[in-house]
Design a protein around this motif. Structure first.
Motif, short mmCIF file in Angstrom:
data_model
loop_
_atom_site.label_atom_id
_atom_site.label_comp_id
_atom_site.label_asym_id
_atom_site.label_seq_id
_atom_site.Cartn_x
_atom_site.Cartn_y
_atom_site.Cartn_z
N MET A 193 1.05 -1.20 0.18
CA MET A 193 -0.03 -0.08 -0.02
C MET A 193 1.05 1.29 0.11
SD MET A 193 -3.28 -0.77 0.47
CE MET A 193 -4.25 0.34 1.42
N ALA A 194 0.65 2.37 -0.77
CA ALA A 194 1.27 3.50 -1.02
C ALA A 194 0.79 4.40 0.30
CB ALA A 194 1.26 4.13 -2.06
N GLU A 195 1.48 5.35 0.80
CA GLU A 195 0.95 6.37 1.68
C GLU A 195 0.30 7.45 0.73
OE1 GLU A 195 4.00 7.90 4.15
OE2 GLU A 195 2.72 9.64 4.89
N ILE A 196 -0.70 7.80 0.97
CA ILE A 196 -1.40 8.99 0.25
C ILE A 196 -1.39 10.21 1.08
CG2 ILE A 196 -3.39 9.76 -1.02
CD1 ILE A 196 -4.28 7.10 -1.39
N GLY A 197 -0.66 11.42 0.66
CA GLY A 197 -0.73 12.54 1.34
C GLY A 197 -0.29 13.84 0.46
N THR A 198 -0.33 14.99 1.22
CA THR A 198 0.11 16.05 0.58
C THR A 198 1.38 16.91 0.90
OG1 THR A 198 -1.24 17.24 2.41
CG2 THR A 198 -2.52 16.70 0.40
N ASP A 199 2.40 15.79 1.47
CA ASP A 199 3.73 16.48 1.88
C ASP A 199 4.63 16.48 0.93
OD1 ASP A 199 5.88 16.70 3.28
OD2 ASP A 199 5.31 15.28 4.73
N ILE A 200 4.82 17.62 0.25
CA ILE A 200 5.91 17.86 -0.90
C ILE A 200 7.31 17.47 -0.37
CG2 ILE A 200 7.04 19.83 -2.31
CD1 ILE A 200 4.29 21.24 -2.49
N GLU A 201 7.50 17.72 0.88
CA GLU A 201 8.99 17.42 1.43
C GLU A 201 9.16 15.87 1.39
OE1 GLU A 201 11.78 19.04 2.35
OE2 GLU A 201 10.57 20.51 1.37
N LYS A 202 8.15 15.10 1.76
CA LYS A 202 8.34 13.86 1.76
C LYS A 202 8.39 13.24 0.07
CE LYS A 202 6.34 10.82 5.07
NZ LYS A 202 5.15 10.59 5.71
N ALA A 203 7.72 13.93 -0.74
CA ALA A 203 7.75 13.39 -2.32
C ALA A 203 9.14 13.74 -2.79
CB ALA A 203 6.74 14.30 -2.96
N ARG A 204 9.76 15.09 -2.32
CA ARG A 204 10.94 15.20 -2.57
C ARG A 204 12.00 14.21 -2.26
NH1 ARG A 204 15.26 18.71 -0.77
NH2 ARG A 204 14.12 19.02 0.84
N ALA A 205 11.89 13.88 -0.94
CA ALA A 205 12.98 13.07 -0.40
C ALA A 205 12.83 11.72 -1.05
CB ALA A 205 12.57 12.92 1.12
N TYR A 206 11.69 11.08 -1.38
CA TYR A 206 11.64 9.72 -2.23
C TYR A 206 12.41 10.10 -3.44
CZ TYR A 206 8.65 7.17 1.09
OH TYR A 206 8.03 6.64 2.29
N LEU A 207 11.97 11.05 -4.24
CA LEU A 207 12.38 11.13 -5.44
C LEU A 207 13.93 11.58 -5.44
CD1 LEU A 207 9.80 13.59 -6.93
CD2 LEU A 207 10.34 11.24 -7.78
N GLU A 208 14.43 12.27 -4.52
CA GLU A 208 16.16 12.49 -4.44
C GLU A 208 16.84 11.08 -4.04
OE1 GLU A 208 16.43 15.63 -1.72
OE2 GLU A 208 16.26 17.23 -3.37
N ALA A 209 16.03 10.27 -3.61
CA ALA A 209 16.48 8.84 -3.17
C ALA A 209 16.55 7.65 -4.45
CB ALA A 209 15.89 8.24 -1.79
N GLY A 210 15.83 8.28 -5.39
CA GLY A 210 15.87 7.35 -6.47
C GLY A 210 14.51 6.51 -6.54
N GLN A 211 13.63 7.01 -5.79
CA GLN A 211 12.33 6.25 -5.51
C GLN A 211 11.16 6.77 -6.36
OE1 GLN A 211 12.82 5.13 -1.22
NE2 GLN A 211 11.53 3.55 -2.24
#
Ligand code: AMP
Ligand code: MG
Length: 320
Positions: A1-19
């Motif tokens: 299950m994916a987490e669903i949210g509006t947290d831009i910081e979290k999205a950025r961290a995943y993208l920066e980590a190659g996810q």
């Protein structure tokens, strides 16, 4: 299950980590990865089961920033950029070497888009790389226009879905490339910006949206956008096989007189193309819940967004 949210910081961290992160846009939801990281981009193809010869579109928040990754834009395409970016327009332009081959299927050009969705613009503004992002659905299936659609189909494979509500446009971007031989723009996919609007800015353009002979761009193949129920464009053809009770419908303004009203989805009772486009992909999903065996989806008038809607309906009808 994916987490669903509006947290831009979290999205950025995943993208920066190659996810991978699913992102909202005004067209449809995208499945995003750092476009400069070939390993991250490879996961997009794996999760979508998308063939590697189908190139991806890269997204960023500003044209000036994009110039780090793309070469000069031909003047008529530059005019389209000024008129429609940010917005549902993708320009196919020469790329710089920094964009890896896996993104462009080895082509010397790259699709560039600047989405207007506010949450995703803020995310993109916080990144120092572009994101590659095709629609966040399994290859060949209907594109998602809200976070639940993404969760239902790809939730197991991605850590985070950035929730930006329902997509305002609801159709993928209009793709415009440059034809070197004719020195004219060429439309490769009908989408969120009507052809009439493109031509007001760029003059008469060529259309090359159906190329069943070209295996390089399966997004352009006839059988795409496949719902699981058979779709008929013609009521007469459907009634040759099914009774009225066995048929549902996706209609533009008014229900079809011969079918039960309860089994029909209206795209826009007021006959508004923009509203019809917004509802189209959700309707193609909802018909799967209707107690019917097949669906009739008559074509809309061939004008404005009706063209792009008809393009998707024809493809839905062409599959299985
Ligand atoms: P999707 O990401 O599913 O919306 O599909 C993107 C589509 O953009 C592809 O299927 C191609 O048709 C088109 N595209 C992306 N990049 C290029 C390119 N460099 N040249 C031509 N078409 C492209
Ligand atoms: Mg797609």
């Amino acid at each position: 299950m994916a987490e669903i949210g509006t947290d831009i910081e979290k999205a950025r961290a995943y993208l920066e980590a190659g996810q991978l992160v699913a992102i909202p846009t005004e067209t449809v939801y995208g499945l995003a990865a750092n476009a400069l990281n070939p390993g991250a981009v490879a996961q997009i193809f794996a999760v979508k089961q998308r063939p590697h010869f189908d190139p991806l579109i890269v997204h960023t928040d500003r044209l000036e920033k994009a110039m780090q990754w793309i070469a000069a834009i031909p003047a008529p395409l530059q005019q389209l950029a000024e008129a429609f970016m940010p917005g549902p327009l993708t320009l196919v332009v020469p790329k710089k070497d920094i964009i890896p081959d896996i993104v462009t299927a080895g082509l010397p050009t790259v699709g560039l888009r600047i989405p207007s969705h506010p949450l995703t613009r803020r995310l993109l503004a916080s990144l120092n790389f572009p994101v590659a992002a095709p629609s966040a659905n399994p290859f060949g299936y209907v594109s998602p226009t809200n976070a639940r659609h993404v969760e239902a189909q790809l939730g197991e494979h991605i850590p985070y879905i950035l929730d930006g509500g329902s997509s305002q446009i609801g159709l993928e971007s209009t793709i415009v490339a440059w034809n070197e031989e004719t020195q004219k723009p060429i439309v490769l996919r009908l989408g969120g910006i009507p052809l009439e609007e493109i031509e007001k800015v760029a003059g008469k353009v060529m259309l090359q949206t159906h190329s069943s002979s070209n295996p390089k761009a399966p997004g352009m193949l006839s059988a795409h956008y496949a719902p699981r129920k058979k779709v008929f464009l013609s009521l007469e053809a459907a009634l040759r096989i099914y009774s009225p009770q066995e048929l549902g419908a996706i209609v533009f303004k008014e229900p079809l007189a011969v079918l039960p009203v309860a089994n029909q989805l209206l795209l826009s009772p007021q006959g508004n193309y923009t509203e019809a486009a917004q509802r189209l992909f959700a309707a193609l999903r909802e018909i799967e819940e209707l107690p019917v065996k097949a669906v009739v989806a008559p074509l809309l008038p061939e004008e404005h967004l009706g063209r792009a809607i008809n393009d998707r309906l024809r493809r839905a009808a062409a599959s299985a």
